[in-house]
Design an enzyme around this catalytic site. Structure first.
Site, PDB file in Angstrom:
ATOM      1  N   GLU A  10       0.726  -1.145   0.127  1.00  0.00           N
ATOM      2  CA  GLU A  10       0.239  -0.096  -0.026  1.00  0.00           C
ATOM      3  C   GLU A  10       0.893   1.318   0.025  1.00  0.00           C
ATOM      4  OE1 GLU A  10      -3.440   0.488   2.502  1.00  0.00           O
ATOM      5  OE2 GLU A  10      -3.137  -1.902   2.889  1.00  0.00           O
ATOM      6  N   ASP A  83      -2.181  -4.396   3.629  1.00  0.00           N
ATOM      7  CA  ASP A  83      -2.366  -4.490   5.238  1.00  0.00           C
ATOM      8  C   ASP A  83      -2.930  -5.973   5.236  1.00  0.00           C
ATOM      9  OD1 ASP A  83      -0.735  -2.291   5.473  1.00  0.00           O
ATOM     10  OD2 ASP A  83      -2.561  -1.207   5.975  1.00  0.00           O
ATOM     11  N   TYR A 303       4.752   2.947  11.417  1.00  0.00           N
ATOM     12  CA  TYR A 303       3.633   3.480  10.902  1.00  0.00           C
ATOM     13  C   TYR A 303       2.836   4.150  12.154  1.00  0.00           C
ATOM     14  CZ  TYR A 303      -0.060   3.976   7.627  1.00  0.00           C
ATOM     15  OH  TYR A 303      -1.042   4.338   7.011  1.00  0.00           O
TER      16      TYR A 303
END
Length: 728
Positions: A10, A83, A303
DNA sequence: CAGTGAGCGAGCTTCCGCTTGACTT
């Protein structure tokens, strides 16, 4: 055809990390999130054909898809590494639908951490796409679309065009409104805490009245409710013979907080650093993408959109190594700490932590901006402390008895600092009791009572609302900020002093929606929807059945709402005493996007309307025509405009703070840079060129009139007359 | 660091959730 494989992930930042692990045989590209969606302009769901979604590629994703198509032709094996959660599974499926061709095979890659071990392990286990999980995502997407795109148009008809409703935004608005109701309904209760000073062997301590004969101690101290009661008991307190009846000291361990997730990071950055959630996320994004530090480029944190407190085993180990090396064995708990994520966590990412714990905040000083450093330091301290040893607090409780009364004093001492040495702000420790006290007689020095009132709950800050949403499981780490932006943009809420207030429009809208769609905008709706989606993901419930489950009550509520539309519209308007200047009919007060407005009751025959909002007077007069200047809000923010309809004079909004340049005599005014950022400069520009990004606070010292320029905390001493400052 | 300056009642609006750049309103 090349021999290697393609990997689609992603985020471009993750793609970069992956390249470092996988070598030349793998080409790695980023999808930038979702690649297909329902169309923006229409419902895009075939309600009568099993709720089949009609997907399109959004215009801003065209070029990404073109690039992916082109590169994918060179490969026969495509690894899909979005994910490992519901949304990610759907992204993989959409990608496979868009990129499929003769002879290509897709394989699903799942890893929860971007570490070499995790990625190589995932390659060995690569499998197929889980269509049940994809269906759960599609059901989620379609339900949100049905709620949003069928109820919003109802609002356009009932209240005003451009309004919106949604599973998440309407509940967020509801939370703001309910807090406002609590504040409005709050009845303050008077109470009088009683404090006394005692003396024993030359040592003094202060204690609070805790218990009285005939009254139960409910764990909390007892305080009289009126001055009469105070006057009645103070003489008896003074007359009593006092002694210390018990003194107990206990040691208790204090554990560190878990590492940050998105909501707790926003919360801490807001309270500790005064940063808004949107500012926090944008700084965190920079830290995640990495910055150039002394020629080398690397990501500084993991993240930042996550709801999991999980830590990669490698990171755990290096945290322990670091603690041992930097603080010695005393700072290391016997075994690594594990924290539990909330049950609804999708666990696709780790907690927010530094990528390299040895990169201390001190080592980055001067190499990244001040704001970045403050946020990094918050993250680093929280993570490092989370693996450090417990602190130990010695807590003393002292009880004094005299007649029918009992006073109590508590004190704390930090016996062992533990993790507090790394992150001292996690706990506040009371001051200790004086030493040398023991059971036995004591003397009352003086006793006093102070009038207090219980206080209503306070309004939400943006970060506070996010925390509440997270608690209820509403919204996701990637959407907290945008949900708040939406309810602001619609004019449902406004911010004042960093707190969220519902507007009149917000109050009206949420009242109507909760009345007409009680089950959908209930705070527990999302939780039961998630249960249903889990059942789709496990294969127990089908996609169509799940969506139908929502559609039925939605249809019924909508039908009833539409039948009542006329009476709802009447309710939304209030008659006024004013007459229409054009036709003489009565004017009606209606809620609108920009505050209330007055409209002719003879609409649509007479189209007269005017704003009912009171213009905020600036106390200044127009230099061209002499009429009053009032604050207005235009496309580009606040400004000052002439109140006379025929005069077009405008000027930038004043701040009430004089220009700090020596002898200038100008005033700081609000302007905008070419990029739209607000800054503050002198009204005499270009004669005076003073300018600053910092918002001047229009406050002055009540005693000497000294103006404060910095964002000074309340209650500090005035630099000019040295007296505590009070707001003007 | 530096223009501008409204409008609900018209002829389009709107959802939530993934992810970054585009790009002058």
């Amino acid at each position: 055809m090349s021999g290697g494989s393609l990997v689609i992930i992603e985020s471009p930042a993750k793609a970069k990390t992956l390249r470092g692990y996988l070598g030349k045989d793998y080409e790695i590209v980023a999808s930038m999130g979702h690649v297909r969606d329902l169309p923006k302009q229409r419902l895009g769901v075939s309600v009568d054909a099993g709720f089949k979604p009609q997907y399109t590629v959004p215009s801003d994703k065209r070029s990404t898809i073109e690039a992916l198509r082109k590169v994918s032709r060179r490969f026969d094996t495509i690894f899909l590494a979005a994910d490992p959660d519901r949304e990610g599974e759907a992204i993989c499926w959409h990608l496979s639908e868009l990129l499929k061709r003769e002879g290509v095979t897709f394989r699903r890659l799942k890893f929860n951490e971007i570490t070499k071990d995790a990625v190589l392990g995932a390659l060995k286990r690569a499998g197929g796409i889980d269509m049940n999980l994809v269906d759960a995502q599609q059901a989620r997407r379609v339900m949100d679309r049905l709620v949003g795109y069928r109820i919003s148009p109802y609002l356009w008809r009932a209240i005003g065009s451009g309004l919106s409703a949604g599973r998440v935004q309407t509940v967020a608005l509801r939370l703001v409104q309910e807090r406002e109701n609590q504040i409005a309904e709050f009845v303050p209760v008077e109470y009088w805490p009683i404090k006394a000073r005692f003396e024993q062997n030359g040592g003094e301590l202060s204690a609070s009245l805790y218990r009285m004969a005939g009254r139960r101690a409910d764990g909390d101290r007892h305080s009289p409710g009126s001055r009469e009661e105070v006057d009645r008991i103070l003489p008896s307190i003074r007359a009593a013979a006092w002694r210390i009846v018990s003194l107990e000291t206990k040691k208790a361990p204090l554990k560190p907080l878990p590492p940050f997730i998105t909501s707790s990071l926003q919360q801490s950055a807001s309270s500790a650093l005064g940063m808004s959630p949107s500012r926090t996320m944008s700084l965190a994004q920079d830290l995640y993408e990495g910055m150039d530090i002394g020629g080398e480029h690397s990501g500084l944190i993991t993240y930042m959109r996550t709801d999991s407190v999980r830590i990669a085993p490698e990171a755990l180990k290096s945290a322990r190594d670091f603690l041992l090396a930097a603080h010695g064995p005393g700072m290391l708990p016997p075994s690594p700490r594990r924290f539990r994520s909330s049950s609804r966590s999708q666990d696709a990412h780790e907690a927010i932590r530094p990528t390299d714990v040895t990169r201390t905040p001190e080592s980055l000083k001067g190499r990244i901006s001040d704001q970045h450093l403050r946020l990094y330091s918050l993250i680093w301290r929280r993570f490092t402390a989370s693996q450090a040893a417990d602190a130990e607090v010695e807590r003393s409780v002292l009880i004094l008895g005299g007649g029918e009364f009992e006073f109590r004093a508590t004190g704390e001492r930090l016996a062992s600092k533990g993790f507090l040495e790394i992150d001292p702000h996690q706990a506040s420790i009371e001051s200790p009791l004086p030493s040398g006290l023991s059971e036995g007689p004591a003397r009352l020095v003086d006793v006093s009572a102070e009038q207090c009132f219980t206080r209503p709950p306070s309004r939400f800050t943006e970060a506070g609302l996010v925390a509440e949403m997270k608690k209820l499981g509403i919204g996701r780490p990637s959407t907290y900020v945008s949900i708040i932006e939406t309810i602001k943009k619609r004019g449902y809420v406004a911010i004042s002093e960093k707190k969220l207030h519902p507007t009149e429009l917000g109050t009206t809208t949420v009242r109507l929606l909760v009345e007409l769609f009680p089950s959908i905008f209930d705070t527990s709706f999302t939780a039961s929807m998630e249960e249903l989606l889990d059942s789709v993901a496990s294969g127990a419930t089908g996609y169509e059945e799940a969506v139908a489950n929502l559609q039925r009550p939605l249809d019924e509520s909508l039908k009833a709402a539409v039948e009542n539309l006329d009476s709802v519209r009447r309710e939304m308007t209030r008659p006024t005493d004013e007459k229409c200047p054009q036709c003489g009919a009565q004017l009606l007060l209606k809620p609108g996007r920009f505050g209330s407005y007055l409209s002719c009751s003879d609409y649509p025959k007479c189209r007269f309307r005017k704003s009912a909002e009171k213009a905020v007077d600036s106390g200044r007069t127009c230099p061209e025509c002499g009429a009053a200047l009032v604050f207005k809000t235009g496309r580009y923010g606040r400004y000052l405009g002439c109140s006379s309809a025929s005069c077009k004079h405008t000027e930038p909004a004043p701040t009430g703070v004089p220009c700090p340049e020596e002898g200038c005599g100008g005033e700081l005014v609000e302007r905008r840079s070419k990029k739209g950022r607000v800054f503050y400069s002198c009204s005499r520009y270009p004669l005076c060129r003073h300018a600053s990004w910092r918002r001047p606070i229009p406050r002055r010292c009540a005693r000497c009139g000294f103006p404060y320029l910095e964002e000074t905390p309340r209650g500090v001493k005035c630099p000019s007359c040295r007296k505590p400052e009070s707001p003007s």
